[in-house]
Scaffold this motif. Structure first.
Motif, PDB file in Angstrom:
ATOM      1  N   LEU A 194      -6.241  -7.393   6.048  1.00  0.00           N
ATOM      2  CA  LEU A 194      -6.447  -6.755   4.758  1.00  0.00           C
ATOM      3  C   LEU A 194      -5.358  -7.189   3.791  1.00  0.00           C
ATOM      4  O   LEU A 194      -4.210  -7.381   4.189  1.00  0.00           O
ATOM      5  N   PRO A 195      -5.707  -7.329   2.508  1.00  0.00           N
ATOM      6  CA  PRO A 195      -4.662  -7.589   1.516  1.00  0.00           C
ATOM      7  C   PRO A 195      -3.660  -6.444   1.488  1.00  0.00           C
ATOM      8  O   PRO A 195      -3.991  -5.303   1.776  1.00  0.00           O
ATOM      9  N   ILE A 196      -2.437  -6.777   1.114  1.00  0.00           N
ATOM     10  CA  ILE A 196      -1.338  -5.824   1.222  1.00  0.00           C
ATOM     11  C   ILE A 196      -1.583  -4.552   0.404  1.00  0.00           C
ATOM     12  O   ILE A 196      -1.226  -3.447   0.830  1.00  0.00           O
ATOM     13  N   ASP A 197      -2.227  -4.677  -0.761  1.00  0.00           N
ATOM     14  CA  ASP A 197      -2.402  -3.475  -1.575  1.00  0.00           C
ATOM     15  C   ASP A 197      -3.360  -2.491  -0.907  1.00  0.00           C
ATOM     16  O   ASP A 197      -3.276  -1.285  -1.133  1.00  0.00           O
ATOM     17  N   GLN A 198      -4.259  -2.997  -0.084  1.00  0.00           N
ATOM     18  CA  GLN A 198      -5.171  -2.105   0.628  1.00  0.00           C
ATOM     19  C   GLN A 198      -4.508  -1.525   1.877  1.00  0.00           C
ATOM     20  O   GLN A 198      -4.619  -0.333   2.141  1.00  0.00           O
ATOM     21  N   SER A 199      -3.829  -2.373   2.628  1.00  0.00           N
ATOM     22  CA  SER A 199      -3.204  -1.853   3.856  1.00  0.00           C
ATOM     23  C   SER A 199      -2.095  -0.869   3.516  1.00  0.00           C
ATOM     24  O   SER A 199      -1.824   0.078   4.252  1.00  0.00           O
ATOM     25  N   GLN A 200      -1.487  -1.080   2.362  1.00  0.00           N
ATOM     26  CA  GLN A 200      -0.420  -0.179   1.930  1.00  0.00           C
ATOM     27  C   GLN A 200      -0.952   1.242   1.681  1.00  0.00           C
ATOM     28  O   GLN A 200      -0.342   2.229   2.106  1.00  0.00           O
ATOM     29  N   VAL A 201      -2.098   1.347   0.995  1.00  0.00           N
ATOM     30  CA  VAL A 201      -2.617   2.684   0.723  1.00  0.00           C
ATOM     31  C   VAL A 201      -3.145   3.330   2.008  1.00  0.00           C
ATOM     32  O   VAL A 201      -3.001   4.534   2.206  1.00  0.00           O
ATOM     33  N   LEU A 202      -3.742   2.528   2.890  1.00  0.00           N
ATOM     34  CA  LEU A 202      -4.204   3.082   4.168  1.00  0.00           C
ATOM     35  C   LEU A 202      -3.026   3.644   4.967  1.00  0.00           C
ATOM     36  O   LEU A 202      -3.117   4.706   5.577  1.00  0.00           O
TER      37      LEU A 202
END
Lengths: 196, 240
Positions: A144-152
């Motif tokens: 996953l791109p970092i901005d998505q994995s970060q929110v997860l």
């Protein structure tokens, strides 16, 4: 660095053996080995929600590991993967810990809510689908791109709501929600509702 | 959020955002209780939650571990030596209970407050049409209650200042936006005035979670049961 999938599979198989040994023989050695593998995860899970709170993390470790000892006989490998079962125990223990304090206090405990009703009702078709979802998530999560994995990570590991995540990352709430949804789409987590 | 599905008896569901927060364990307990109640009726939300939960477990698998002290390990090992009793939880018992569950029995997550039947609940009078039984109050001030509306009866004209969730348990009611039946999960923000009316065939019983004070308008406010006023600061009513 993420462990390879093969190594993960090996770890999970081992953990399953440990839990079986605990359930069937009250095997203290198996428990000690599971402790070595899993307790540091629980500690990290607690610290993710409450950074620096080392004593709280230790309490959570103790609580979760004792729960494993006491509930090992309830684990059914046919119904859920071992990490799902362990995650559920850790998540529920962390909920209850936070629930005991101040503003978030409640008479409602995690046992009232997360009462295993999900796992008892799965039919074979659903189980198969869930296994597929699990494989896909496991293999694709690190892509996953970092901005998505970060929110997860904020929601699941740090235990933050979408609102809190937005505040901490200084993003609009809508942005946080859409990043989560994009991640869920990529991982094919939420399929269309079935007609039943 | 509405999902229109003509094949599913349950039409109104929590949003995916709420299901996500539920699976991550970050929802307020009162909200989580509403979702737990809903999913006892709703297979598709159960499936969604199971999938969402796997997101949590997969992330935990990848989470960098943090060192645990040898003292803690020894302490835990010592504790298990003294504790060889499995937690009292007989899977066979639970399976038996589930098998006999019909749509009119108490949702499992509510049995702590409603062990037997809705008839045996301690109902408090609010209006001739409406009774309430408060289950608990959260540290945040949110209230969890059962509400019973007599067949054909209406809730008072009321608006409220913040969010409210209703999960229908028995019977049904309708308002301007739709008709709600057992299992339906209805979320209302604080903005709209609405007047739910129970259908004529039977009493309607719901689980309700209210974040903020209910402000009753109209003459019903004079009949307001002190129970509703408890812990809620009542704003001065216009014209009273």
């Amino acid at each position: 660095m993420q462990p390879s999938l093969d190594k993960k599979e090996q770890d999970l198989a081992r953990w399953q053996q440990y839990i079986k040994a605990i359930a069937e023989h009250r095997d203290e050695q198996a428990f000690a080995r599971l402790f070595d593998d899993f307790a540091p995860k629980v500690k990290a899970f607690s610290l993710a929600a409450q950074p620096g709170a080392s004593m709280i993390a230790d309490e959570l470790v103790q609580e979760v590991m004792l729960k494993i000892w006491n509930k090992a006989h309830l684990y059914n490998p046919a119904k859920a993967s071992v990490t799902t079962w362990l995650y559920t125990l850790a998540r529920n223990a962390r909920i209850d810990y936070i629930r005991r304090n101040g503003r978030f206090s409640s008479e409602i405990s995690s046992d009232d809510i997360y009462n295993d009703i999900l796992d008892d009702r799965l039919d074979l078709f659903s189980l198969t689908q869930q296994k597929q979802t699990e494989q896909l998530i496991r293999s694709s999560l690190s892509e996953l791109p970092i901005d998505q994995s970060q929110v997860l990570a904020k929601v699941y590991m740090e235990g933050k709501t979408h609102q809190q995540t937005a505040a901490e990352l200084q993003l609009p709430l809508g942005t946080v929600k859409s990043r989560v949804r994009l991640a869920l789409n990529k991982l094919e987590v939420l399929l269309r509702r079935e007609a039943k | 959020m509405k999902h229109k599905n003509p094949h599913s008896p349950v039409l109104y569901h929590p949003s995916d955002d709420q299901l996500t927060e539920y699976s991550a364990g970050v929802l307020a307990m009162s909200r989580a209780l509403c979702i737990a109640t809903h999913i006892e009726h709703c297979h598709s939300c159960q499936q969604r939650i199971i999938s969402l939960r796997q997101l949590g477990s997969a992330q935990l698998e990848n989470l960098a571990p943090q060192k645990v002290s040898i003292d803690l390990k020894n302490s835990v090992l010592a504790k298990i030596k003294n504790n060889n009793v499995n937690e009292a939880s007989d899977p066979a018992e639970f399976v038996k209970k589930s098998a006999t569950k019909s749509s009119n029995t108490i949702p499992r997550c509510l049995t702590k407050w409603v062990p037997e039947s809705f008839e045996k609940v301690d109902w408090s009078f609010v209006t001739p049409s409406v009774s309430i039984s408060e289950l608990c109050t959260e540290g945040s001030g949110a209230k969890v209650a059962l509400v019973k509306v007599k067949a054909g009866g209406s809730m008072a004209h009321h608006s409220h200042t913040s969010e409210e969730i209703t999960v229908i348990l028995e019977g049904s009611f309708s308002d301007e936006d739709g008709c709600y039946r057992p299992g339906d999960y209805v979320f209302r923000d604080g903005v709209h005035d609405h007047k739910p009316i129970a259908t004529n065939d039977q009493d309607c019983i719901c689980l309700i979670v209210m974040d903020g004070p209910i402000q009753l308008t109209g003459w019903f406010s004079r009949l307001l049961n002190p129970l509703l006023r408890l812990n809620h600061k009542m704003p001065a009513l216009a014209g009273s």
